[in-house]
Design an enzyme around this catalytic site. Sequence first.
Site, PDB file in Angstrom:
ATOM      1  N   VAL A   8       0.841  -1.199   0.000  1.00 53.64           N
ATOM      2  CA  VAL A   8       0.000   0.000   0.000  1.00 53.64           C
ATOM      3  C   VAL A   8       0.878   1.251   0.000  1.00 53.64           C
ATOM      4  O   VAL A   8       1.853   1.339   0.745  1.00 53.64           O
ATOM      5  CB  VAL A   8      -0.926   0.013   1.242  1.00 53.64           C
ATOM      6  CG1 VAL A   8      -1.763   1.281   1.287  1.00 53.64           C
ATOM      7  CG2 VAL A   8      -1.823  -1.217   1.253  1.00 53.64           C
ATOM      8  N   CYS A   9       0.503   2.217  -0.848  1.00 50.40           N
ATOM      9  CA  CYS A   9       1.171   3.524  -0.845  1.00 50.40           C
ATOM     10  C   CYS A   9       0.109   4.614  -0.976  1.00 50.40           C
ATOM     11  O   CYS A   9      -1.086   4.320  -1.038  1.00 50.40           O
ATOM     12  CB  CYS A   9       2.225   3.633  -1.946  1.00 50.40           C
ATOM     13  SG  CYS A   9       1.575   3.820  -3.616  1.00 50.40           S
ATOM     14  N   GLY A  10       0.543   5.841  -1.032  1.00 54.31           N
ATOM     15  CA  GLY A  10      -0.385   6.961  -1.068  1.00 54.31           C
ATOM     16  C   GLY A  10      -1.339   6.955  -2.241  1.00 54.31           C
ATOM     17  O   GLY A  10      -2.547   7.126  -2.079  1.00 54.31           O
ATOM     18  N   VAL A  41      -3.705   3.789  -0.388  1.00 55.68           N
ATOM     19  CA  VAL A  41      -4.166   3.716   0.996  1.00 55.68           C
ATOM     20  C   VAL A  41      -5.683   3.903   1.083  1.00 55.68           C
ATOM     21  O   VAL A  41      -6.341   3.293   1.918  1.00 55.68           O
ATOM     22  CB  VAL A  41      -3.399   4.720   1.900  1.00 55.68           C
ATOM     23  CG1 VAL A  41      -3.750   6.160   1.557  1.00 55.68           C
ATOM     24  CG2 VAL A  41      -3.637   4.421   3.371  1.00 55.68           C
TER      25      VAL A  41
END
Length: 101
Positions: A8-10, A41
């Site tokens: 998961v990332c921004g 996210v």
Amino acid sequence: MTVRILAVCGNGQGSSMIMKMKVDQFLTQSNIDHTVNSCAVGEYKSELSGADIIIASTHIAGEISVTGNKYVVGVRNMLSPADFGPKLLEVIKEHFPQDVK
């Protein structure tokens, strides 16, 4: 059983995609039965049913809430197996030992 990892990332387009590839390479070399997916996210809750472990940078990991048999691994350098590898292996060996070949 296969341990299911969610990177998961921004935004779900840059670092989580690269982290997905790095985690996949690392777990393949470590002989761990796994799958890896990635998302932003803001999308992780809709992806939780298909994940056992969520891996993200430490600041994003603090925003992720899970229950049951799901685990969050926060890392400082998402692209470095030297950083995420030991943390990820610790969770897998403790909670998913059947996936270690």
